[in-house]
Structures are given as C-alpha cells and as structure tokens.
Design a protein around this motif. Structure first.
Motif, short mmCIF file in Angstrom:
data_model
loop_
_atom_site.label_atom_id
_atom_site.label_comp_id
_atom_site.label_asym_id
_atom_site.label_seq_id
_atom_site.Cartn_x
_atom_site.Cartn_y
_atom_site.Cartn_z
N GLU A 115 -0.34 4.39 3.15
CA GLU A 115 -0.15 5.02 4.45
C GLU A 115 0.31 3.99 5.48
O GLU A 115 1.23 4.23 6.25
N ASP A 145 3.81 4.08 7.39
CA ASP A 145 3.88 4.08 8.86
C ASP A 145 4.71 2.91 9.37
O ASP A 145 5.49 3.05 10.31
N GLU A 205 8.34 3.71 8.76
CA GLU A 205 8.75 4.75 9.68
C GLU A 205 9.01 4.17 11.08
O GLU A 205 9.98 4.53 11.73
N ASN A 206 8.16 3.26 11.52
CA ASN A 206 8.31 2.63 12.83
C ASN A 206 9.58 1.76 12.88
O ASN A 206 10.25 1.70 13.90
#
Length: 128
Positions: A117, A121, A124-125
């Motif tokens: 996760e 994340d 994705e950032n």
C-alpha cells in the motif's frame, strides 16, 4: 489498497468458521510452511481486493459472474502453490489449531499488504 487491510477482518471470520468445522490438528499434505502460507494468503488478499473492487465498481455484475471471476482468481493461485481448495481448507484448519503460528502468518500478511500500500501510494503521488 486501503480496503485490503479491512478485508483481513473478513479473513478472520472465514478462518474462525473453518475452525468450528474441524477440530483436528493433524498436519495436512501437501503442507505449506509459515513462509509459504504468508505468500499464499497475501496473494489471496490481493485477489480478493480486486474482486471486491470490481463488484463495487460495477454493481450490475451478477452473482454468477462474480463466482466465475472468483474461480478465475483463486484457481491459479492455488495451482501456483500446488494445492486445491480442499487442501487450502485443511491448511487453514491446521493453522487455526496452531494459533501462535497463525498469528505470525497474519501479522506478516498485514505487513506485506501495508508495504504494498505504501509503495502504491508513493507511485501514485509521483505520477500526479
């Protein structure tokens, strides 16, 4: 990915139902050690997450289609580990009868999912 961790509670309910259905603690064959069980359960949790995400995204999916998708997801995972569904159930029963081992396994599964996760994340950032 955040839903994955909440799915662990669903797994706990499933595992407890397996415990109630069988009370023997004989080591099943084929046997998956703790490390292998961590890998198997991590893959299953990821697959379940995709499956539940599909269901939430497309609420018109029938139960029959979801059942087929579940088979399409689980069968290859079981095959990778050299087991079938019945053997998986026996492994869960065995580990339910060895709660210290099961706790270690589930903690590692949760840690693996948390790491994934965090990595997701982070990617994705960077893409935004």
């Amino acid at each position: 990915m955040k839903r994955i961790l909440s799915r662990i509670s669903i797994t706990a309910l499933l595992l407890s139902s397996v415990l109630l259905s069988a009370c023997h603690s004989n080591r099943p064959e084929p046997f998956l050690d703790k490390e292998q069980m961590v890998g198997l359960l991590t893959e299953i949790r990821l697959a379940e997450s995709r499956l539940y995400n599909d269901r939430e995204t497309d609420t018109k999916i029938s139960d029959k289609v979801m059942e087929q998708r579940a088979l399409d997801i689980y069968v290859p995972i079981f095959k990778e580990y050299g087991i079938n569904y019945q053997q998986y159930q026996k492994l869960l029963t065995y580990y339910m009868n060895h709660p210290d081992d099961l706790e270690e396994i589930m903690q590692e599964v949760a840690a693996n999912l948390k790491t994934m996760e965090t990595e997701f994340d982070g990617q994705e950032n960077r893409n935004q």
